[in-house]
Scaffold this motif. Structure first.
Motif, PDB file in Angstrom:
ATOM      1  N   LEU A  33       0.799  -0.980   0.036  1.00 38.09           N
ATOM      2  CA  LEU A  33      -0.126   0.511   0.335  1.00 38.09           C
ATOM      3  C   LEU A  33       0.737   1.193   0.076  1.00 38.09           C
ATOM      4  N   LEU A  34       0.781   2.050  -0.692  1.00 33.51           N
ATOM      5  CA  LEU A  34       1.551   3.608  -0.493  1.00 33.51           C
ATOM      6  C   LEU A  34       0.566   4.310   0.559  1.00 33.51           C
ATOM      7  N   VAL A  35       1.681   4.724   0.757  1.00 31.37           N
ATOM      8  CA  VAL A  35       1.192   5.520   2.532  1.00 31.37           C
ATOM      9  C   VAL A  35       1.248   7.596   2.081  1.00 31.37           C
ATOM     10  N   ALA A  36       0.172   7.783   2.191  1.00 32.05           N
ATOM     11  CA  ALA A  36      -0.083   9.033   2.246  1.00 32.05           C
ATOM     12  C   ALA A  36      -0.455  10.235   3.557  1.00 32.05           C
ATOM     13  N   ASP A  37      -0.253  10.868   3.127  1.00 29.67           N
ATOM     14  CA  ASP A  37      -0.368  11.861   4.245  1.00 29.67           C
ATOM     15  C   ASP A  37      -2.292  12.732   3.767  1.00 29.67           C
ATOM     16  N   ALA A  38      -2.628  13.668   4.513  1.00 28.59           N
ATOM     17  CA  ALA A  38      -3.970  14.443   4.028  1.00 28.59           C
ATOM     18  C   ALA A  38      -3.935  15.237   2.894  1.00 28.59           C
ATOM     19  N   GLN A  39      -2.663  15.527   2.942  1.00 32.06           N
ATOM     20  CA  GLN A  39      -3.007  16.027   0.907  1.00 32.06           C
ATOM     21  C   GLN A  39      -3.166  15.270   0.028  1.00 32.06           C
ATOM     22  N   ARG A  40      -2.320  13.443   0.409  1.00 28.27           N
ATOM     23  CA  ARG A  40      -2.239  12.965  -0.308  1.00 28.27           C
ATOM     24  C   ARG A  40      -0.987  12.838  -1.248  1.00 28.27           C
ATOM     25  N   HIS A  41      -0.171  13.653  -0.443  1.00 26.32           N
ATOM     26  CA  HIS A  41       1.563  13.217  -0.526  1.00 26.32           C
ATOM     27  C   HIS A  41       1.952  11.888  -0.329  1.00 26.32           C
ATOM     28  N   LEU A  42       2.429  11.257  -0.863  1.00 26.60           N
ATOM     29  CA  LEU A  42       3.317   9.880  -1.133  1.00 26.60           C
ATOM     30  C   LEU A  42       4.682  10.133   0.206  1.00 26.60           C
ATOM     31  N   LEU A  43       4.269   9.137   1.711  1.00 28.21           N
ATOM     32  CA  LEU A  43       5.024   9.309   2.199  1.00 28.21           C
ATOM     33  C   LEU A  43       6.428   8.158   2.371  1.00 28.21           C
ATOM     34  N   GLY A  44       6.041   7.325   1.699  1.00 24.74           N
ATOM     35  CA  GLY A  44       6.687   6.259   1.493  1.00 24.74           C
ATOM     36  C   GLY A  44       5.438   4.679   1.107  1.00 24.74           C
ATOM     37  N   ILE A  45       5.780   3.291   1.490  1.00 21.83           N
ATOM     38  CA  ILE A  45       5.377   2.250   0.873  1.00 21.83           C
ATOM     39  C   ILE A  45       5.567   1.113   2.465  1.00 21.83           C
ATOM     40  N   VAL A  46       4.116   0.566   2.206  1.00 19.35           N
ATOM     41  CA  VAL A  46       4.266  -0.425   3.244  1.00 19.35           C
ATOM     42  C   VAL A  46       3.773  -1.779   2.819  1.00 19.35           C
TER      43      VAL A  46
END
Length: 159
Positions: A33-46
């Motif tokens: 899954l892609l990990v994103a913040d509230a603004q849907r900016h990519l933070l990482g992947i799990v």
């Protein structure tokens, strides 16, 4: 490559529990899954491997918490530090064998693919997954993985 122009990936918040992340992966029939913040900016992947087995146990030990207290942000591959990235221009003409060899050389089961926008910022446009390539090609590539932890060495000796 999973082309994000044609496929919408499932995103998850970094404060989601590992149990919930595993449930979402099962429901969506995905291994990451892609990990994103509230603004849907990519933070990482799990990945499913990152939420089960040895990794969460080691992270919990390091953080001094119970494994059930871990959240996605504790085990995710951070896009800035750890994620492997290929540029779209470098893989456009690549053959499947080139991608497999690159993933093996990098020692990773997945790799993000980025392109550049008009301001020359990286834009996520795809993901290569070794397990997906395996399934699509009918291959067993993971049997040749190099063990990177003691428990992986022990497991591989048992086969």
């Amino acid at each position: 490559m999973t082309d994000l122009q044609h496929v919408t990936l499932v995103t998850i918040a970094r404060d989601t529990s590992l149990d919930e992340a595993n449930r979402i992966m099962r429901l969506c029939h995905v291994r990451y899954l892609l990990v994103a913040d509230a603004q849907r900016h990519l933070l990482g992947i799990v990945t499913d491997a990152g939420t089960k087995g040895d990794k969460p146990l080691a992270v919990a030990h390091t953080l001094g918490v119970r494994p059930s207290e871990l959240v996605v942000g504790d085990v995710m591959v951070n896009k800035h530090d750890d994620a492997q990235v290929m540029h779209l221009s470098d893989v456009t003409a690549a053959k499947v064998g080139n991608i497999i060899a690159t993933l093996k050389e990098l020692g990773t089961p997945f790799c993000l693919v980025v392109d550049h926008d008009a301001e020359d910022n990286h834009v996520l446009c795809g993901v290569f997954s070794l397990s997906q390539i395996e399934r699509q090609m009918g291959l067993e590539l993971h049997g040749e993985e190099i063990a990177q932890t003691f428990s992986q060495v022990v497991t591989s000796l048992g086969h």
